[in-house]
Enzyme design. Structure first.
Site, PDB file in Angstrom:
ATOM      1  N   GLU A 121       0.829  -1.212   0.000  1.00 26.04           N
ATOM      2  CA  GLU A 121       0.000   0.000   0.000  1.00 26.04           C
ATOM      3  C   GLU A 121       0.862   1.259   0.000  1.00 26.04           C
ATOM      4  O   GLU A 121       0.557   2.241  -0.673  1.00 26.04           O
ATOM      5  CB  GLU A 121      -0.935   0.024   1.234  1.00 26.04           C
ATOM      6  CG  GLU A 121      -1.970  -1.088   1.252  1.00 26.04           C
ATOM      7  CD  GLU A 121      -3.057  -0.930   0.175  1.00 26.04           C
ATOM      8  OE1 GLU A 121      -3.103   0.117  -0.487  1.00 26.04           O
ATOM      9  OE2 GLU A 121      -3.854  -1.872   0.003  1.00 26.04           O
ATOM     10  N   ARG A 125       0.726   3.837  -3.174  1.00 21.27           N
ATOM     11  CA  ARG A 125       0.125   5.146  -2.895  1.00 21.27           C
ATOM     12  C   ARG A 125       1.184   6.226  -2.684  1.00 21.27           C
ATOM     13  O   ARG A 125       1.130   7.281  -3.309  1.00 21.27           O
ATOM     14  CB  ARG A 125      -0.783   5.076  -1.660  1.00 21.27           C
ATOM     15  CG  ARG A 125      -1.922   4.083  -1.814  1.00 21.27           C
ATOM     16  CD  ARG A 125      -2.939   4.212  -0.695  1.00 21.27           C
ATOM     17  NE  ARG A 125      -3.735   2.998  -0.580  1.00 21.27           N
ATOM     18  CZ  ARG A 125      -5.004   2.958  -0.171  1.00 21.27           C
ATOM     19  NH1 ARG A 125      -5.627   4.052   0.159  1.00 21.27           N
ATOM     20  NH2 ARG A 125      -5.648   1.815  -0.071  1.00 21.27           N
ATOM     21  N   ASP A 248      -4.847  -9.395  -8.936  1.00 18.73           N
ATOM     22  CA  ASP A 248      -5.101  -8.400  -9.995  1.00 18.73           C
ATOM     23  C   ASP A 248      -3.879  -7.653 -10.562  1.00 18.73           C
ATOM     24  O   ASP A 248      -3.469  -7.846 -11.717  1.00 18.73           O
ATOM     25  CB  ASP A 248      -6.168  -7.395  -9.512  1.00 18.73           C
ATOM     26  CG  ASP A 248      -5.954  -6.867  -8.076  1.00 18.73           C
ATOM     27  OD1 ASP A 248      -4.903  -7.142  -7.514  1.00 18.73           O
ATOM     28  OD2 ASP A 248      -6.855  -6.174  -7.556  1.00 18.73           O
ATOM     29  N   GLU A 364     -11.912   1.032 -10.436  1.00 17.67           N
ATOM     30  CA  GLU A 364     -11.556   0.143 -11.551  1.00 17.67           C
ATOM     31  C   GLU A 364     -12.487   0.243 -12.753  1.00 17.67           C
ATOM     32  O   GLU A 364     -12.041   0.271 -13.904  1.00 17.67           O
ATOM     33  CB  GLU A 364     -11.471  -1.313 -11.060  1.00 17.67           C
ATOM     34  CG  GLU A 364     -10.243  -1.628 -10.206  1.00 17.67           C
ATOM     35  CD  GLU A 364     -10.318  -1.134  -8.768  1.00 17.67           C
ATOM     36  OE1 GLU A 364     -11.379  -0.590  -8.362  1.00 17.67           O
ATOM     37  OE2 GLU A 364      -9.320  -1.284  -8.029  1.00 17.67           O
ATOM     38  N   THR A 448      -0.706   1.273 -10.465  1.00 18.20           N
ATOM     39  CA  THR A 448      -2.011   0.698 -10.135  1.00 18.20           C
ATOM     40  C   THR A 448      -2.843   1.622  -9.252  1.00 18.20           C
ATOM     41  O   THR A 448      -4.012   1.352  -9.003  1.00 18.20           O
ATOM     42  CB  THR A 448      -1.845  -0.705  -9.497  1.00 18.20           C
ATOM     43  OG1 THR A 448      -3.109  -1.366  -9.519  1.00 18.20           O
ATOM     44  CG2 THR A 448      -1.319  -0.615  -8.068  1.00 18.20           C
TER      45      THR A 448
END
Ligand code: DMJ
Length: 457
Positions: A121, A125, A248, A364, A448
Site C-alpha cells: 500500500e 500510494r 489483480d 476500476e 495501479t
C-alpha cells in the site's frame, strides 16, 4: 521505445479514424462541449471531497466523511491523502490547492517512524504518488522523500526467496507477516523501477524485479498463480486463482513493466500468463464474458464470482491490444454496476446474486471506461462514464466529502473515504471527459494507483 501494434489494434485505430470522419462536424462539437461540461462537474465534485479533507482532516492520512473526523492508518500520519491526491490536483489545474498540498508534504512528511507499514500500500500510494508528482513539478524534494522511503522499504525483501514480507518497520527495518499474495509481491516494479531510473541507483529496480520473477516462477504447470504464498518457503498455501483482489495488479504490472521500461522479460512473463488467464479464468455465460475463479493446478472452475476489483481487467486487455475482449468484459462490468445502480464488491455472475454488498468508492470500472474510450473513441463509453458518475454522486456524496457504501442495496453510507477515491476514481472520471491534452495517454504508464509515470529516461 516503439511498441508494435497488432493487426487487430491497427484495424481498431482505422475504424476509429473512419468513424470520426463519418460523423458530422456539429455533432462532434456538441459531444465535445458536453464532455468538457461533465469534466468541469467532476472537477467541482473532486474539489468538494478535497476541501472537506482540508477542513476536517488536514495533515492526517484520511477524512472520515460522516463523522467529519480524521483517521491515521498507523496512529501517526504519513499524509496518505495529500500524497495520493497531489497529481490529481495538478492535472485538474487546481494550482492553489496543489501548491498548499505540496508545501505540506515537503514540510511535514517524514518516514523516520517506528511503525510497521504495509509495503504494498505504501509503495503504490506514497512512493507512486511522490514519483509522479516529482515528474510533474520537478521538485527535487519529492524525489528525495521517495528515495528515503524506497530505502526504508528495501528490508521488506530480505526473505529467503526475495519475496517481500507484508509489513516492514520504517525505522528499524524489522519485518513481519510472511503470508502474502501475488498482488503484494508483484506490484512493486513500476514504482521501485522508476525510482532507480530517476536516482540512477539500480538496487530498487533489481530488488522489485526479483520479487516479480520469483512470483512468476512459482506459477503452476498450467500457468496460473494462487492466492496466498509464504515468502519464506515460496510455497502456495491457497491454490485459488483469479484476477481479483490479491492477484489483480500482478498481471497488470507484467504488461506495464514492459511498456514503461521495455523489459523483455516482463513481456515474456505476460505472454506466458495471458493464455492461461483466458483459458481457465474466462467464462462465457449466456453470451457474456466474465472472469471467475479456478484451481491453479487443475484449472477446474471453483467459483463464478466477479466484482468491483476485477473491473480493472478491461483496461489491461485494451492496453495490451485485446480491445474486443475488453469491450465484452466492460459490458459485463456495467451490467454489474446497473444491478443496483452502483456496483457491489462481489457478485455471482451466474445467478447475478450479490455476494458482498459494500462499495468502497473504487475506481476500476471508471479506469476501464477511460481506457476503452481512449482506444475506440466510441461515445458509448463516455455515456457509460456519465451514468456511473451520476450514480456515484447520487449515492456517495455527503455534506463533508464522499462516503463509501456499506450496503449498495439500501445505499447506506459508511464513514470512509479512501485516498484512492481522490488519486484514482476522480482522476479517471476527469480524464475520460477532459481534453486529451490534459494528459497525453500514450506518453505515460499509470501505476495501479493511477499515478502517471512518464517514460523520460
Ligand atoms: C487501489 O489501491 C489500487 O487500485 C489497487 O490496485 C487495488 N485496490 C485499490 C482500489 O480499489
Amino acid at each position: 521505445m516503439v511498441v508494435k501494434k497488432s493487426a487487430r489494434a491497427k484495424a481498431v485505430s482505422l475504424l476509429t479514424v473512419l468513424t470520426l470522419f463519418a460523423m458530422p462536424g456539429c455533432q462532434r462539437s456538441r459531444e465535445q462541449t458536453h464532455a468538457r461540461a461533465v469534466a468541469e462537474r467532476v472537477k467541482a465534485e473532486f474539489l468538494h471531497a478535497w476541501a472537506n479533507y482540508e477542513r476536517y482532516a488536514w495533515g492526517h492520512d484520511a477524512l472520515r466523511p460522516l463523522s467529519k473526523t480524521a483517521h491515521d492508518w498507523y496512529g501517526q500520519s504519513l499524509l496518505m491523502t495529500p500524497v495520493d491526491a497531489l497529481d490529481t490536483l495538478i492535472l485538474m489545474k487546481l494550482d492553489a490547492e496543489a501548491a498548499k498540498a505540496q508545501a505540506l508534504i515537503v514540510k511535514d512528511l517524514s518516514f523516520d517512524r517506528d511503525i510497521y507499514v504495509k509495503n504494498f500500500e505504501i509503495t503504490i500510494r506514497l512512493l507512486g504518488g511522490l514519483l509522479s508528482s516529482y515528474q510533474l513539478t520537478g521538485d527535487k524534494r519529492l524525489l528525495d522523500l521517495a528515495e528515503d522511503l524506497g530505502n526504508r522499504l528495501l528490508p521488506a525483501f530480505n526473505s529467503p526467496t526475495g519475496l517481500p514480507y507484508v509489513y516492514v518497520n520504517l525505522r528499524t527495518g524489522q519485518v513481519r507477516d510472511p503470508m502474502s499474495n501475488p498482488a503484494e509481491t508483484g506490484t512493486l516494479l513500476l514504482e521501485f523501477g522508476a525510482l532507480s531510473k530517476l536516482t540512477g541507483k539500480p538496487i530498487f529496480y533489481d530488488t522489485a524485479k526479483r520479487a516479480l520473477v520469483e512470483t512468476y516462477k512459482r506459477r503452476s504447470p498450467i500457468g496460473l498463480v494462487g492466492s496466498t504464498i509464504n515468502v519464506e518457503t515460496g510455497a502456495w498455501t491457497d491454490n485459488d486463482s483469479h484476477i481479483s483482489g490479491g492477484i489483480d495488479s500482478y498481471y497488470e504490472y507484467l504488461w506495464k513493466c514492459w511498456l514503461l521500461f521495455g523489459d523483455k522479460e516482463c513481456l515474456e512473463m505476460w505472454n506466458a500468463s495471458i493464455p492461461a488467464i483466458n483459458q481457465y479464468l474466462a467464462d462465457e455465460v449466456g453470451g457474456e464474458l466474465w472472469y471467475g475463479h479456478a484451481d491453479m493446478v487443475t484449472g477446474k472452475r471453483t467459483e463464478t464470482t466477479y466484482g468491483a476489483l476485477d473491473a480493472f481487467f478491461p483496461a489491461v486487455l485494451a492496453l495490451s491490444g485485446d480491445v474486443p475482449r475488453a469491450r465484452r468484459l466492460q459490458s459485463s462490468s456495467f451490467k454489474m454496476w446497473n444491478l443496483h445502480g452502483i456496483e457491489p464488491e462481489v457478485i455471482d455472475y451466474k445467478t447475478m446474486e450479490v455476494k458482498a454488498k459494500t462499495y468502497h468508492l473504487r475506481p476500476e470500472i471508471v479506469e476501464s471506461t477511460y481506457y476503452l474510450y481512449h482506444y475506440t473513441k466510441d461515445q458509448q463509453y463516455r455515456q457509460m462514464g456519465e451514468t456511473i458518475f451520476n450514480d456515484f454522486v447520487k449515492y456517495c456524496r455527503t455534506e463533508a466529502g464522499y462516503a463509501a457504501l456499506s450496503d449498495i442495496v439500501t445505499k447506506q453510507q459508511r464513514d470512509e473515504m479512501e485516498s484512492f477515491a481522490l488519486a484514482e476514481t476522480f482522476k479517471y472520471f476527469y480524464l475520460l471527459f477532459a481534453a486529451p491534452s490534459a494528459l497525453e495517454f500514450d506518453k505515460v504508464v499509470f501505476n495501479t494507483e493511477a499515478h502517471p509515470f512518464r517514460r523520460t529516461w
